[in-house]
Design a protein around this motif. Structure first.
Motif, PDB file in Angstrom:
ATOM      1  N   SER A  77      50.017  33.905  79.374  1.00 44.48           N
ATOM      2  CA  SER A  77      50.810  35.080  79.717  1.00 44.48           C
ATOM      3  C   SER A  77      51.111  35.848  78.435  1.00 44.48           C
ATOM      4  N   MET A  78      51.941  36.877  78.555  1.00 45.84           N
ATOM      5  CA  MET A  78      52.315  37.671  77.391  1.00 45.84           C
ATOM      6  C   MET A  78      53.653  37.222  76.817  1.00 45.84           C
ATOM      7  N   ASN A  79      54.160  36.091  77.314  1.00 46.04           N
ATOM      8  CA  ASN A  79      55.499  35.659  76.926  1.00 46.04           C
ATOM      9  C   ASN A  79      55.607  35.467  75.417  1.00 46.04           C
ATOM     10  N   GLY A  80      56.617  36.086  74.803  1.00 48.55           N
ATOM     11  CA  GLY A  80      56.860  35.901  73.382  1.00 48.55           C
ATOM     12  C   GLY A  80      55.945  36.695  72.476  1.00 48.55           C
ATOM     13  N   LEU A  81      55.071  37.498  73.053  1.00 47.38           N
ATOM     14  CA  LEU A  81      54.148  38.285  72.235  1.00 47.38           C
ATOM     15  C   LEU A  81      54.589  39.746  72.215  1.00 47.38           C
ATOM     16  N   ALA A  82      54.513  40.370  71.050  1.00 49.06           N
ATOM     17  CA  ALA A  82      54.716  41.815  70.989  1.00 49.06           C
ATOM     18  C   ALA A  82      53.390  42.479  71.306  1.00 49.06           C
ATOM     19  N   SER A  83      53.452  43.746  71.716  1.00 52.90           N
ATOM     20  CA  SER A  83      52.212  44.368  72.180  1.00 52.90           C
ATOM     21  C   SER A  83      51.215  44.560  71.047  1.00 52.90           C
ATOM     22  N   LYS A  84      51.678  44.543  69.789  1.00 48.08           N
ATOM     23  CA  LYS A  84      50.727  44.740  68.686  1.00 48.08           C
ATOM     24  C   LYS A  84      49.976  43.446  68.348  1.00 48.08           C
ATOM     25  N   ASP A  85      50.512  42.273  68.826  1.00 50.14           N
ATOM     26  CA  ASP A  85      49.860  41.009  68.536  1.00 50.14           C
ATOM     27  C   ASP A  85      48.524  40.894  69.264  1.00 50.14           C
ATOM     28  N   GLY A 143      47.530  37.152  77.384  1.00 51.86           N
ATOM     29  CA  GLY A 143      46.633  37.366  78.501  1.00 51.86           C
ATOM     30  C   GLY A 143      47.351  37.805  79.742  1.00 51.86           C
ATOM     31  N   ALA A 144      46.656  37.695  80.858  1.00 53.88           N
ATOM     32  CA  ALA A 144      47.145  38.255  82.105  1.00 53.88           C
ATOM     33  C   ALA A 144      47.395  37.176  83.151  1.00 53.88           C
ATOM     34  N   TYR A 145      47.564  35.922  82.720  1.00 55.67           N
ATOM     35  CA  TYR A 145      47.734  34.847  83.693  1.00 55.67           C
ATOM     36  C   TYR A 145      48.900  35.148  84.636  1.00 55.67           C
ATOM     37  N   HIS A 146      50.045  35.572  84.049  1.00 55.96           N
ATOM     38  CA  HIS A 146      51.215  35.884  84.873  1.00 55.96           C
ATOM     39  C   HIS A 146      50.912  37.006  85.862  1.00 55.96           C
ATOM     40  N   ALA A 147      50.101  37.959  85.405  1.00 54.97           N
ATOM     41  CA  ALA A 147      49.779  39.096  86.260  1.00 54.97           C
ATOM     42  C   ALA A 147      48.830  38.698  87.387  1.00 54.97           C
ATOM     43  N   LYS A 194      56.870  39.861  81.111  1.00 58.01           N
ATOM     44  CA  LYS A 194      55.785  39.288  80.324  1.00 58.01           C
ATOM     45  C   LYS A 194      55.615  37.812  80.635  1.00 58.01           C
ATOM     46  N   ALA A 195      56.597  37.233  81.359  1.00 58.83           N
ATOM     47  CA  ALA A 195      56.595  35.788  81.558  1.00 58.83           C
ATOM     48  C   ALA A 195      55.991  35.420  82.906  1.00 58.83           C
ATOM     49  N   ILE A 196      55.587  34.161  83.009  1.00 59.46           N
ATOM     50  CA  ILE A 196      55.051  33.657  84.272  1.00 59.46           C
ATOM     51  C   ILE A 196      56.205  33.449  85.248  1.00 59.46           C
ATOM     52  N   ASN A 197      56.092  33.998  86.427  1.00 58.87           N
ATOM     53  CA  ASN A 197      57.083  33.767  87.475  1.00 58.87           C
ATOM     54  C   ASN A 197      56.314  33.439  88.741  1.00 58.87           C
ATOM     55  N   THR A 198      56.338  32.161  89.123  1.00 56.67           N
ATOM     56  CA  THR A 198      55.531  31.778  90.284  1.00 56.67           C
ATOM     57  C   THR A 198      56.278  31.967  91.590  1.00 56.67           C
ATOM     58  N   ASP A 199      57.569  32.280  91.518  1.00 59.52           N
ATOM     59  CA  ASP A 199      58.346  32.443  92.744  1.00 59.52           C
ATOM     60  C   ASP A 199      58.411  33.924  93.127  1.00 59.52           C
ATOM     61  N   PRO A 200      57.699  34.320  94.169  1.00 56.07           N
ATOM     62  CA  PRO A 200      57.683  35.748  94.506  1.00 56.07           C
ATOM     63  C   PRO A 200      58.994  36.234  95.119  1.00 56.07           C
ATOM     64  N   PHE A 201      59.915  35.289  95.409  1.00 55.92           N
ATOM     65  CA  PHE A 201      61.126  35.732  96.099  1.00 55.92           C
ATOM     66  C   PHE A 201      62.296  35.990  95.160  1.00 55.92           C
ATOM     67  N   GLY A 242      63.370  37.494  91.163  1.00 62.37           N
ATOM     68  CA  GLY A 242      63.132  37.969  89.818  1.00 62.37           C
ATOM     69  C   GLY A 242      61.875  38.800  89.668  1.00 62.37           C
ATOM     70  N   ALA A 243      61.827  39.554  88.560  1.00 58.56           N
ATOM     71  CA  ALA A 243      60.683  40.407  88.287  1.00 58.56           C
ATOM     72  C   ALA A 243      59.417  39.560  88.204  1.00 58.56           C
ATOM     73  N   GLN A 244      58.317  40.136  88.649  1.00 65.47           N
ATOM     74  CA  GLN A 244      57.055  39.414  88.634  1.00 65.47           C
ATOM     75  C   GLN A 244      55.978  40.317  88.043  1.00 65.47           C
ATOM     76  N   GLY A 245      54.979  39.709  87.445  1.00 65.47           N
ATOM     77  CA  GLY A 245      53.876  40.500  86.923  1.00 65.47           C
ATOM     78  C   GLY A 245      52.890  40.838  88.021  1.00 65.47           C
ATOM     79  N   SER A 246      51.961  41.744  87.737  1.00 68.56           N
ATOM     80  CA  SER A 246      50.836  42.003  88.627  1.00 68.56           C
ATOM     81  C   SER A 246      49.779  42.694  87.787  1.00 68.56           C
ATOM     82  N   LEU A 247      48.530  42.553  88.192  1.00 73.14           N
ATOM     83  CA  LEU A 247      47.462  43.121  87.367  1.00 73.14           C
ATOM     84  C   LEU A 247      47.611  44.626  87.162  1.00 73.14           C
ATOM     85  N   PRO A 248      47.841  45.414  88.233  1.00 72.92           N
ATOM     86  CA  PRO A 248      47.946  46.866  88.005  1.00 72.92           C
ATOM     87  C   PRO A 248      49.095  47.235  87.062  1.00 72.92           C
ATOM     88  N   THR A 249      50.275  46.605  87.238  1.00 75.62           N
ATOM     89  CA  THR A 249      51.378  46.959  86.342  1.00 75.62           C
ATOM     90  C   THR A 249      51.120  46.432  84.936  1.00 75.62           C
TER      91      THR A 249
END
Lengths: 326, 297
Positions: free
Chosen positions: B63-71, B75-79, B234-241, B243-250
């Protein structure tokens, strides 16, 4: 939404309906009929809820608005005092969509003619599939492509159009750029191309063979045959296809939001960076909006909804009228 | 038709002017087709060539957890997880609703007033701009009911976009089921609901399945409603019900609005993953329709 299902079900199951008269009256039949009827009613409930909740949540911002909602070009709903209006959004939305339509319709009709009357029979199916693939590409990908590829190419095109065709008011102005209304319109045109050509193609396929053969038997060339029998027959179909495409273009969000570099104010020069649309404004400003800002965005979304609704219903009406005559 | 027209022009009584017009029309329609293919090739080419740079194991499993966008890296696992869950939930809600509505329209309403009203509003629903469906869920689910951003809220907004497609696709397929089949079942004394469930639906199933797959492919790429309903994380959230969740388009939207080269590369790789998923669904839909086509049985 799900909470409405049991209520709708109970209501449907209670009363005997004329539609169920063919039922055997068994419990299974009654339940199944009730379920399917209930699902239909849920759709009606969703549509009603969309209208009700958008209006309800738009009202607070409209009451706070210190500027004229319809004529103001400013968008500052979270300021004190809150000032916002949709004039610029209406302008940008209509401008991009109409330009897109002007570019897409001739090409789409050309594609439909190509696939129905020009392409080799065997390849026509594959070619139609290729054009339909354009519709499968998601809008975010068009946005990414538009921003990183098309915009760089369009900077040169804008400069060229400005220096040679600057006498046309739309192409005038002293600055040119890539992230313009024209670029956004081109991306939109590509996106609505497949839907317009698919509907037009469907109409062209229905042209009676007798008309086509009669024209050819009279010695018409292929183009004359198309002009005399295909185009008149397909006219209302093309009109409604164009309107459905327009409806799509009006509501398109992400690709436009990415391509345009939004600036405030109405500017007729479509080669200059800037412009804004309803949908792009919502996508771009939502994350930073406060309560009034969100409510204001809902109000603008409501206007967009009404505009697309009118365009779509108009398109359906054209189709329905044609059905009556033929 | 084609052969006829070529003969008619070879009769040589056609004047030069008419010939020229005919030729011009031919050039125009060929050019129109080429004009449509150019952007298709260009889009696919830029996505594949730019996306391949970061289309690797790290991208698919981190996922992008803990990474700044310049790093670099990330990846997109969370998304990917988010997209699959949201689209799955969307299908779970809209397929039963859509199929049952189509059954009502074809089997029960038979042109009655309620049927025509529902049919009209399904058309209206088809024309709802995707951003408006997001605004509706925002107004209804988040503001009026006070719920939080979540994958489920995203699924609700996608449902509004998917429902009409499912209804229309199923309706078309149900209409194609021959009346003889139904009448044979009725003549044997089979109740109506069993006829629909075990005779009509199985006959129409391949068509419905491929229609649903196309509808899923369509909503998978929707971005606008998700921006308003699942928010960005930016973090993995496996519970869709919750908190904020990632998705590929976003994810693509988030990374591409950053001018940094590393972020833009990730956006392209995300676009490649998204396009691959959508093309896979499209191909599968075609395959189902082709394998179970009437002439193959």
């Amino acid at each position: 939404m799900t909470s409405e299902t049991p209520a709708a079900l109970a209501k449907a199951a209670e009363r005997p309906r004329p539609a169920l008269s063919m039922s055997t009256g068994r419990a299974g039949d009654r339940i199944f009929a009730g379920l399917s009827r209930g699902s239909g009613l849920v759709i009606l409930a969703i549509m009603a809820a969309i209208a009700v909740f958008l209006v309800w949540k738009a009202i607070p911002a409209l009451q706070d608005d210190k500027a004229n909602f319809l004529t103001s070009q400013e968008w500052n709903p979270d300021g004190a005092p809150a000032k916002f209006g949709i004039a610029q959004l209406v302008f940008g939305t209509l401008m991009t969509s109409v330009l897109a339509l002007v570019m897409a319709v001739p090409v789409a009709v050309g594609i439909a003619l190509f696939i129905t009357y020009y392409a080799p029979r065997r390849l026509a199916g594959v070619m139609a599939y290729l054009v339909d693939l354009l519709a499968a590409v998601p809008s975010i990908v068009y946005g990414l492509w538009g921003l990183n590829f098309l915009v760089t190419k369009m900077t040169g095109v804008s400069g060229f159009l400005n220096s040679y065709f600057g006498w046309i008011p739309l192409f005038g102005g002293s600055e040119t750029g890539g992230r313009t209304i024209l670029t956004a319109a081109i991306v939109l045109a590509i996106m609505i191309l497949p839907i317009i050509s698919a509907i037009t193609r469907e109409v062209f396929v229905q042209v009676p063979h007798a008309h086509v053969e009669a024209a050819l038997a009279l010695g018409a060339t292929r183009w004359e045959m198309i002009r005399m029998s295909v185009l008149p027959f397909g006219r209302s179909g093309m009109v409604s296809a164009a309107m459905l495409g327009l409806g799509r273009a009006l509501g398109e969000t992400i690709a436009v939001a990415m391509v345009l570099s939004t600036t405030a104010g109405i500017d007729w020069h479509i080669l200059k960076d800037g412009g804004n649309t309803f949908a792009a404004n919502i996508a771009n400003t939502f994350a930073m909006s406060g309560p009034t800002g969100r409510s204001a965005l809902i109000a603008s979304g409501l206007v967009l909804f009404v505009i697309t609704l009118l365009v779509n219903v108009g398109a359906r009406a054209v189709v329905a009228r044609r059905k009556e005559f033929s | 038709m084609t052969s006829l027209s070529t003969k008619s022009s070879s009769l040589s009584s056609v004047s030069a002017g008419r010939k020229a017009k005919d030729r011009a029309a031919k050039v125009f329609v060929y050019a129109a087709f080429a004009l449509a293919i150019i952007p298709l090739v260009s889009v696919l080419w830029t996505v594949i060539s730019n996306g391949a740079k970061r289309f690797d194991g790290v991208f698919l499993t981190h996922s992008m957890n803990g990474l700044a966008s310049k790093d670099a890296g990330g990846g997109a696992y969370h998304a990917i997880i988010g997209t699959l869950e949201q689209v799955g939930l969307t299908a779970l809600i809209s397929v039963p609703l859509g199929v049952l509505t189509a059954i009502y329209l074809v089997e029960y309403a038979r042109g009655g007033r309620l049927g025509r009203t529902i049919s009209f509003f399904v058309d209206v629903m088809t024309g709802i701009p995707s951003i408006v469906s997001g605004l509706f869920v925002l107004a209804f689910w988040l503001l009026a009911l006070g719920m939080d951003f979540s994958g489920f809220a995203g699924a609700l907004s996608l449902t509004i976009l998917m429902l009409p497609t499912v209804v229309r696709a199923t309706e078309e397929m149900l209409k194609l089921v021959p009346g003889d089949l139904k009448e044979a079942a009725y003549a044997l004394g089979v109740p109506r609901w069993r006829t629909i469930m075990f005779v009509v639906l199985p006959t129409a199933l391949p068509g419905i399945v491929s229609g649903v797959m196309l509808a899923v492919a369509r909503v998978m790429g929707e971005t606008a409603p998700l921006l308003l309903t699942i928010f960005i994380t930016k973090a993995i959230n496996t519970d869709p019900f919750s908190g904020a969740q990632g998705s590929l388009p976003t994810f693509i939207w988030d990374q591409s609005t950053d001018p940094n080269a590393n972020a833009v590369d990730r956006a392209w790789a995300g676009a490649l993953v998204l396009i691959l998923l959508i093309m896979l669904l499209n191909l599968a839909a075609r395959l189902v329709a082709w394998l179970r086509r009437p002439s193959a049985r």
